[in-house]
Design a protein around this motif. Structure first.
Motif, PDB file in Angstrom:
ATOM      1  N   TYR A 300     -31.113  46.879  44.885  1.00 42.56           N
ATOM      2  CA  TYR A 300     -30.465  46.263  43.746  1.00 42.56           C
ATOM      3  C   TYR A 300     -29.379  45.436  44.128  1.00 42.56           C
ATOM      4  CZ  TYR A 300     -33.662  48.632  40.754  1.00 42.56           C
ATOM      5  OH  TYR A 300     -34.933  48.994  40.211  1.00 42.56           O
ATOM      6  N   SER A 301     -28.456  45.831  45.047  1.00 42.73           N
ATOM      7  CA  SER A 301     -27.327  45.261  45.345  1.00 42.73           C
ATOM      8  C   SER A 301     -27.572  43.932  46.207  1.00 42.73           C
ATOM      9  CB  SER A 301     -26.486  46.094  46.362  1.00 42.73           C
ATOM     10  OG  SER A 301     -25.441  45.414  46.883  1.00 42.73           O
ATOM     11  N   ARG A 302     -28.986  44.016  47.066  1.00 45.51           N
ATOM     12  CA  ARG A 302     -29.233  42.725  47.897  1.00 45.51           C
ATOM     13  C   ARG A 302     -29.821  41.719  46.791  1.00 45.51           C
ATOM     14  NH1 ARG A 302     -30.569  43.098  53.372  1.00 45.51           N
ATOM     15  NH2 ARG A 302     -30.842  40.794  53.077  1.00 45.51           N
ATOM     16  N   ARG A 303     -30.480  42.350  45.578  1.00 45.52           N
ATOM     17  CA  ARG A 303     -30.659  41.317  44.631  1.00 45.52           C
ATOM     18  C   ARG A 303     -29.774  40.837  43.718  1.00 45.52           C
ATOM     19  NH1 ARG A 303     -36.383  44.063  41.775  1.00 45.52           N
ATOM     20  NH2 ARG A 303     -36.135  41.902  40.649  1.00 45.52           N
ATOM     21  N   ARG A 304     -28.538  41.087  44.124  1.00 45.11           N
ATOM     22  CA  ARG A 304     -27.534  40.887  43.499  1.00 45.11           C
ATOM     23  C   ARG A 304     -27.419  41.377  41.835  1.00 45.11           C
ATOM     24  NH1 ARG A 304     -24.348  38.330  46.894  1.00 45.11           N
ATOM     25  NH2 ARG A 304     -22.943  37.622  45.125  1.00 45.11           N
ATOM     26  N   ASP A 305     -28.110  42.488  41.836  1.00 45.69           N
ATOM     27  CA  ASP A 305     -28.193  42.898  40.438  1.00 45.69           C
ATOM     28  C   ASP A 305     -27.280  44.083  40.470  1.00 45.69           C
ATOM     29  OD1 ASP A 305     -28.735  44.578  38.176  1.00 45.69           O
ATOM     30  OD2 ASP A 305     -30.644  44.318  38.262  1.00 45.69           O
ATOM     31  N   PHE A 306     -25.812  43.944  40.657  1.00 44.69           N
ATOM     32  CA  PHE A 306     -24.914  44.920  41.067  1.00 44.69           C
ATOM     33  C   PHE A 306     -24.674  45.889  39.811  1.00 44.69           C
ATOM     34  CE2 PHE A 306     -23.316  40.805  42.996  1.00 44.69           C
ATOM     35  CZ  PHE A 306     -23.850  41.326  44.213  1.00 44.69           C
ATOM     36  N   GLU A 307     -25.101  45.539  38.636  1.00 44.17           N
ATOM     37  CA  GLU A 307     -24.883  46.589  37.453  1.00 44.17           C
ATOM     38  C   GLU A 307     -25.729  47.904  37.704  1.00 44.17           C
ATOM     39  OE1 GLU A 307     -25.261  47.154  32.697  1.00 44.17           O
ATOM     40  OE2 GLU A 307     -24.987  45.336  33.616  1.00 44.17           O
ATOM     41  N   LYS A 308     -27.360  47.369  38.195  1.00 46.55           N
ATOM     42  CA  LYS A 308     -28.244  48.485  38.416  1.00 46.55           C
ATOM     43  C   LYS A 308     -27.860  49.083  39.588  1.00 46.55           C
ATOM     44  CE  LYS A 308     -32.644  47.493  36.468  1.00 46.55           C
ATOM     45  NZ  LYS A 308     -33.993  47.075  36.817  1.00 46.55           N
ATOM     46  N   ALA A 309     -27.355  48.468  40.692  1.00 41.68           N
ATOM     47  CA  ALA A 309     -26.858  48.897  42.007  1.00 41.68           C
ATOM     48  C   ALA A 309     -26.021  50.162  41.785  1.00 41.68           C
ATOM     49  CB  ALA A 309     -26.312  47.980  42.941  1.00 41.68           C
ATOM     50  N   GLU A 310     -24.934  49.869  41.052  1.00 39.65           N
ATOM     51  CA  GLU A 310     -23.704  50.788  40.922  1.00 39.65           C
ATOM     52  C   GLU A 310     -24.407  52.024  40.116  1.00 39.65           C
ATOM     53  OE1 GLU A 310     -19.456  50.817  39.154  1.00 39.65           O
ATOM     54  OE2 GLU A 310     -20.829  49.301  38.198  1.00 39.65           O
ATOM     55  N   ARG A 311     -25.350  51.822  39.201  1.00 39.60           N
ATOM     56  CA  ARG A 311     -25.801  52.780  38.496  1.00 39.60           C
ATOM     57  C   ARG A 311     -26.736  53.895  39.297  1.00 39.60           C
ATOM     58  NH1 ARG A 311     -28.284  50.186  34.584  1.00 39.60           N
ATOM     59  NH2 ARG A 311     -30.261  50.711  34.966  1.00 39.60           N
ATOM     60  N   PHE A 312     -27.454  53.283  40.358  1.00 43.63           N
ATOM     61  CA  PHE A 312     -28.239  54.119  41.064  1.00 43.63           C
ATOM     62  C   PHE A 312     -27.394  54.876  42.283  1.00 43.63           C
ATOM     63  CE2 PHE A 312     -31.800  52.075  39.201  1.00 43.63           C
ATOM     64  CZ  PHE A 312     -32.898  52.980  39.232  1.00 43.63           C
ATOM     65  N   TYR A 313     -26.333  54.051  42.796  1.00 43.07           N
ATOM     66  CA  TYR A 313     -25.338  54.678  43.636  1.00 43.07           C
ATOM     67  C   TYR A 313     -24.621  55.894  43.149  1.00 43.07           C
ATOM     68  CZ  TYR A 313     -25.691  50.773  47.198  1.00 43.07           C
ATOM     69  OH  TYR A 313     -26.256  50.003  48.050  1.00 43.07           O
ATOM     70  N   LYS A 314     -24.439  55.690  41.922  1.00 49.33           N
ATOM     71  CA  LYS A 314     -23.550  56.970  41.349  1.00 49.33           C
ATOM     72  C   LYS A 314     -24.353  58.029  40.746  1.00 49.33           C
ATOM     73  CE  LYS A 314     -19.702  54.188  39.008  1.00 49.33           C
ATOM     74  NZ  LYS A 314     -18.960  53.780  37.862  1.00 49.33           N
ATOM     75  N   GLU A 315     -25.669  57.648  40.524  1.00 50.86           N
ATOM     76  CA  GLU A 315     -26.858  59.011  40.305  1.00 50.86           C
ATOM     77  C   GLU A 315     -27.022  59.752  41.569  1.00 50.86           C
ATOM     78  OE1 GLU A 315     -29.130  61.667  38.478  1.00 50.86           O
ATOM     79  OE2 GLU A 315     -27.434  60.442  37.688  1.00 50.86           O
ATOM     80  N   ALA A 316     -27.022  58.824  42.759  1.00 53.53           N
ATOM     81  CA  ALA A 316     -27.310  59.566  43.957  1.00 53.53           C
ATOM     82  C   ALA A 316     -25.827  60.206  44.482  1.00 53.53           C
ATOM     83  CB  ALA A 316     -27.382  58.494  45.068  1.00 53.53           C
ATOM     84  N   LEU A 317     -24.564  59.526  44.178  1.00 55.06           N
ATOM     85  CA  LEU A 317     -23.516  60.533  44.391  1.00 55.06           C
ATOM     86  C   LEU A 317     -23.256  61.601  43.830  1.00 55.06           C
ATOM     87  CD1 LEU A 317     -20.815  57.985  44.314  1.00 55.06           C
ATOM     88  CD2 LEU A 317     -21.205  59.275  46.195  1.00 55.06           C
ATOM     89  N   ARG A 318     -23.786  61.828  42.490  1.00 53.29           N
ATOM     90  CA  ARG A 318     -23.918  63.071  41.602  1.00 53.29           C
ATOM     91  C   ARG A 318     -24.487  64.152  42.121  1.00 53.29           C
ATOM     92  NH1 ARG A 318     -26.711  65.798  38.321  1.00 53.29           N
ATOM     93  NH2 ARG A 318     -28.570  64.182  38.542  1.00 53.29           N
ATOM     94  N   ILE A 319     -25.959  63.807  42.596  1.00 52.16           N
ATOM     95  CA  ILE A 319     -26.679  64.622  43.459  1.00 52.16           C
ATOM     96  C   ILE A 319     -26.161  65.244  44.456  1.00 52.16           C
ATOM     97  CG2 ILE A 319     -28.938  65.099  44.411  1.00 52.16           C
ATOM     98  CD1 ILE A 319     -30.169  63.066  42.280  1.00 52.16           C
ATOM     99  N   TYR A 320     -25.858  64.193  45.649  1.00 60.04           N
ATOM    100  CA  TYR A 320     -25.223  64.728  46.774  1.00 60.04           C
ATOM    101  C   TYR A 320     -23.845  65.768  46.399  1.00 60.04           C
ATOM    102  CZ  TYR A 320     -28.009  61.565  49.689  1.00 60.04           C
ATOM    103  OH  TYR A 320     -29.025  61.117  50.353  1.00 60.04           O
ATOM    104  N   ASN A 321     -23.083  65.405  45.521  1.00 59.69           N
ATOM    105  CA  ASN A 321     -21.981  66.078  45.265  1.00 59.69           C
ATOM    106  C   ASN A 321     -22.376  67.502  44.909  1.00 59.69           C
ATOM    107  OD1 ASN A 321     -19.102  66.602  45.096  1.00 59.69           O
ATOM    108  ND2 ASN A 321     -19.585  66.143  42.817  1.00 59.69           N
ATOM    109  N   GLU A 322     -23.500  67.382  43.927  1.00 60.93           N
ATOM    110  CA  GLU A 322     -23.737  68.897  43.360  1.00 60.93           C
ATOM    111  C   GLU A 322     -24.469  69.864  44.624  1.00 60.93           C
ATOM    112  OE1 GLU A 322     -26.815  68.522  40.386  1.00 60.93           O
ATOM    113  OE2 GLU A 322     -25.384  67.900  38.841  1.00 60.93           O
ATOM    114  N   ILE A 323     -25.076  69.158  45.464  1.00 59.37           N
ATOM    115  CA  ILE A 323     -25.840  69.973  46.635  1.00 59.37           C
ATOM    116  C   ILE A 323     -24.785  69.908  47.854  1.00 59.37           C
ATOM    117  CG2 ILE A 323     -27.967  69.667  45.912  1.00 59.37           C
ATOM    118  CD1 ILE A 323     -28.492  67.543  48.116  1.00 59.37           C
ATOM    119  N   ASN A 324     -23.560  69.508  47.603  1.00 60.06           N
ATOM    120  CA  ASN A 324     -22.472  69.605  48.621  1.00 60.06           C
ATOM    121  C   ASN A 324     -23.214  68.913  50.106  1.00 60.06           C
ATOM    122  OD1 ASN A 324     -20.276  70.242  49.783  1.00 60.06           O
ATOM    123  ND2 ASN A 324     -20.555  72.272  50.585  1.00 60.06           N
ATOM    124  N   ASP A 325     -23.595  67.745  50.057  1.00 60.10           N
ATOM    125  CA  ASP A 325     -24.198  67.079  51.300  1.00 60.10           C
ATOM    126  C   ASP A 325     -23.242  66.062  51.779  1.00 60.10           C
ATOM    127  OD1 ASP A 325     -25.550  65.266  53.028  1.00 60.10           O
ATOM    128  OD2 ASP A 325     -27.514  65.892  52.271  1.00 60.10           O
TER     129      ASP A 325
END
Length: 497
Positions: A300-325
């Motif tokens: 989405y970042s490459r498509r310049r759809d930055f709002e969607k890109a940010e949303r997906f990055y933040k969801e990935a961050l949430r999961i990685y933080n939860e599993i301590n990766d």
């Protein structure tokens, strides 16, 4: 001829221009000058890769019998290691089974590592124990995920094992993988196709795994049409979810390269649905879900759809933080920071950098990206001195990742170019010269760029490179990552001079 001249001087031999005569004269002189007992020990040691661990070697070899070679400077003691003169070693080296048996005993007394296991496999091959050699070859080859100095020796072992073991399909496929590591695509393709023919004859279900390897080879080579055809065939025919997912992920990368972001998104969404389903049954797969979310953020970042890109990055961050990766967490933070830099949201970008700085340790490839982003922000802020430091670190970390694993974490030459440009701008001519020489010798050693490297105004690091280019032995204290890279480069330089 330099090594021959040194040996001739020690032995009092006159040399002529015929290299065959030189070698024969020197070999005869060696066997006349030294007693058979000491030469037998030295011949036995010569099949071991240098340097030789003294503590281990003295348990197996009579090192006292070779004292005379020390007196002549033909063997050196460096710390806990022995170094045998390379020319001497070459002239007396003999492939006797008894020497390889002793070498095997030597390596069995060393701690386990990829290097040691490769040597054990080699010496098992040389004594004719092909099954054990193959077993170690497979184990070691499967532990290598990037460029490693053992790859060429493993290929030598594997090719010598052809026709000598039962599981030839596994051997040939692994040789294809090793040639892929070296980017020697013609040889890799040849081995993959040989396995493909074997599986076609027997209708073996493992044929899809070979097709996937072959498709990846075509993708890496840039033959997108062949790669796409094979990958689509894998997706259509496969009942194995792992193969399907891997095929879809390679297709994603292919479509990103072709800037077909719609198809890349479709492939990733298919993988995301599969991983969500599997994660409900296998909770440990939630990390894979986070990885796909991060990849979607990138698309989405490459498509310049930055709002969607940010949303997906933040969801990935949430999961990685939860599993301590930690690795996954920092990977996404780097991507999110890059997004904020592109969208010129520098306050948020600085906040991300501060979050990364709180992480105690993370892999070198992520350090390369982190320092590059930090350098860009510092350069924009006008803090050129600190920007220079971070561009240098990014370039050096990026180079080490490329050299050790064959990965491109960042465009490390661009990072070093930026560092050199800033060094000149702020009047640090010695540092600029050092950077120029570092880039030049990287080109010479790792990309085969020919031609003389010009001497320039430089600092201590540059002077070390210039000495190494002249063939001089260089020793220096390794105080930081830049010194470590310099140590690696000057050591590798010896093999290409």
């Amino acid at each position: 001829m330099k090594g021959y001249e040194k040996l001739a001087s020690i032995l009092g031999v006159e040399l002529d221009q015929d290299i065959c005569n030189v070698r024969e004269k020197l070999r005869n002189a060696i066997y006349k000058r030294f007693d058979s007992r000491s030469l037998n020990v030295l011949e036995s040691l010569s099949v071991i890769e240098l340097p030789i661990n003294i503590e281990v070697a003295e348990k197996i070899y009579d090192l006292n019998s070779i004292d005379e070679f020390f007196d002549f400077g033909l063997i050196e003691r460096r710390g806990n290691y022995l170094i045998i003169d390379e020319t001497l070693r070459d002239l007396i080296s003999k492939d006797k089974v008894e020497y390889h048996r002793k070498a095997l005993e030597y390596y069995e007394n060393l701690g386990r590592s990829i290097d040691v296991e490769t040597e054990r496999s080699y010496h098992l091959l040389m004594i004719g124990d092909y099954e054990r050699s193959f077993e170690l070859f497979m184990k070691t080859a499967n532990e290598i995920y990037g460029k490693h100095r053992c790859v060429e020796k493993l290929i030598f072992i594997g090719e010598k094992l052809i026709g000598k073991i039962k599981e030839e399909d596994r051997l040939l496929g692994t040789l294809g993988n090793l040639y892929m590591v070296l980017r020697r695509y013609e040889e890799a393709e040849s081995y993959y196709k040989r396995v493909l023919k074997m599986y076609e004859r027997t209708n073996d279900e493992r044929i899809l795994g070979v097709m996937l390897n072959l498709a990846n080879l075509y993708y890496v080579k840039g033959d997108y049409r062949k790669a796409e055809e094979l990958l689509k065939e894998c997706v259509t025919l496969s009942t194995d979810e792992e193969i399907t997912e891997n095929a879809l992920l390679i297709l994603t990368s292919l479509y990103i390269d072709l800037k077909d972001f719609e198809m890349a998104e479709k492939c990733l969404m298919d993988v995301l649905r599969m991983e969500h389903s599997r994660a409900k049954i296998e909770a440990e797969r939630i990390g894979r879900v986070a990885s796909i979310l991060n990849n979607l953020g990138f698309v989405y970042s490459r498509r310049r759809d930055f709002e969607k890109a940010e949303r997906f990055y933040k969801e990935a961050l949430r999961i990685y933080n939860e599993i301590n990766d930690v690795k996954g967490f920092v990977t996404v933070l780097n991507n999110l920071c890059s997004l904020y830099v592109v969208t010129e949201n520098f306050e948020k970008a600085r906040g991300i950098l501060k979050t990364i700085e709180k992480v105690s340790e993370f892999p070198m490839d992520l350090k390369a990206k982190y320092h590059f982003l930090k350098a860009k922000i510092l350069e924009r802020d006008g803090d050129l001195s600190r920007a220079l430091e971070n561009y240098m670190k990014s370039g050096i970390f990026g180079f080490l990742v490329f050299r050790n694993f064959g990965m491109n974490a960042v465009n490390y030459i661009h990072a070093l170019d930026k560092a050199e440009e800033i060094a000149k701008k702020i009047g640090m001519e010695d540092t600029a010269g050092d950077l120029f020489l570092i880039k030049s010798v990287i080109g010479k050693v790792y990309f085969g760029i020919r031609g003389k490297i010009d001497s320039v105004k430089c600092g201590d690091r540059g002077k070390i490179i210039l000495k190494a280019l002249e063939g001089e032995e260089v020793e220096f204290d390794v105080k930081d990552e830049i010194d470590f890279a310099l140590y690696v480069i000057t050591r590798d330089l010896r093999s290409v001079r």
